[in-house]
Write an enzyme that holds these catalytic residues in place. Sequence first.
Site, PDB file in Angstrom:
ATOM      1  N   CYS A 226      -6.835  -2.731  -6.739  1.00 50.34           N
ATOM      2  CA  CYS A 226      -7.156  -2.502  -8.152  1.00 50.34           C
ATOM      3  C   CYS A 226      -5.894  -2.997  -9.118  1.00 50.34           C
ATOM      4  O   CYS A 226      -4.709  -3.294  -8.479  1.00 50.34           O
ATOM      5  CB  CYS A 226      -7.094  -0.966  -8.480  1.00 50.34           C
ATOM      6  SG  CYS A 226      -5.460  -0.158  -8.355  1.00 50.34           S
TER       7      CYS A 226
ATOM      8  N   CYS B 270     -10.865   3.587  -1.114  1.00 53.72           N
ATOM      9  CA  CYS B 270     -11.094   2.649  -2.097  1.00 53.72           C
ATOM     10  C   CYS B 270     -11.150   1.185  -1.527  1.00 53.72           C
ATOM     11  O   CYS B 270     -11.887   0.254  -2.335  1.00 53.72           O
ATOM     12  CB  CYS B 270     -10.206   2.722  -3.257  1.00 53.72           C
ATOM     13  SG  CYS B 270      -8.496   2.271  -2.715  1.00 53.72           S
TER      14      CYS B 270
ATOM     15  N   CYS C 190      -1.976   4.561  -6.062  1.00 57.44           N
ATOM     16  CA  CYS C 190      -2.079   3.225  -5.727  1.00 57.44           C
ATOM     17  C   CYS C 190      -0.621   2.502  -5.414  1.00 57.44           C
ATOM     18  O   CYS C 190      -0.190   1.497  -4.804  1.00 57.44           O
ATOM     19  CB  CYS C 190      -2.648   2.322  -6.945  1.00 57.44           C
ATOM     20  SG  CYS C 190      -4.063   3.159  -7.652  1.00 57.44           S
TER      21      CYS C 190
ATOM     22  N   ASP D 176      -8.986  -0.832  -0.631  1.00 52.14           N
ATOM     23  CA  ASP D 176      -7.811  -1.713  -1.009  1.00 52.14           C
ATOM     24  C   ASP D 176      -7.169  -2.060   0.188  1.00 52.14           C
ATOM     25  O   ASP D 176      -6.718  -1.040   0.888  1.00 52.14           O
ATOM     26  CB  ASP D 176      -7.187  -1.202  -2.302  1.00 52.14           C
ATOM     27  CG  ASP D 176      -7.943  -0.993  -3.624  1.00 52.14           C
ATOM     28  OD1 ASP D 176      -8.858  -1.574  -3.688  1.00 52.14           O
ATOM     29  OD2 ASP D 176      -7.657  -0.365  -4.607  1.00 52.14           O
TER      30      ASP D 176
HETATM   31 FE1  FES Z   1      -7.073   2.262  -4.486  1.00 47.21          FE
HETATM   32 FE2  FES Z   1      -5.566   1.565  -6.664  1.00 47.21          FE
HETATM   33  S1  FES Z   1      -7.686   2.383  -6.551  1.00 47.21           S
HETATM   34  S2  FES Z   1      -5.162   1.501  -4.568  1.00 47.21           S
END
Ligand code: FES
Length: 141
Positions: free
Chosen positions: A59, A34, A103, A36
Amino acid sequence: MIYSEKVMDHFANPRNVGEIPDADGVGEVGNAKCGDIMKMYIKVNDGIITDVKFKTFGCGAAVATSSMATELIKGKPIEEAMKLTNKAVIEALDGLPTVKLHCSVLAEQAMKAALADYYTRQGIDPKMILGDLSTPESCEI
Ligand code: FES
């Protein structure tokens, strides 16, 4: 997707956001899927985590879980911080939707990475204390 009031609160008003320039330990982890990224800074005095801050490009659930994780370890002895799991963070937030559970792993891993960095700076092999730090689970998005 339904988020608890606590999650919404920590997402809207995250605690301990920022950086600590003279931190005693810094941990950065990312999730390749993702994209992140989570960075955590800790300040340690006499075995107590006197300050902790985080920065994330992630997110809302990542923001809320790191915010809660910092609240749970601030002012606590290092030994207690080491025992903090993403499960405890989720419980403190009154739960997270299943698709967002991963997450919270990012928050736990960033905190453990900061602790590992702290031990390394003390000349202690962090593996002896924290074990092998596994990489965060991948995001299923
Ligand atoms: Fe990747 Fe939340 S979608 S940490």
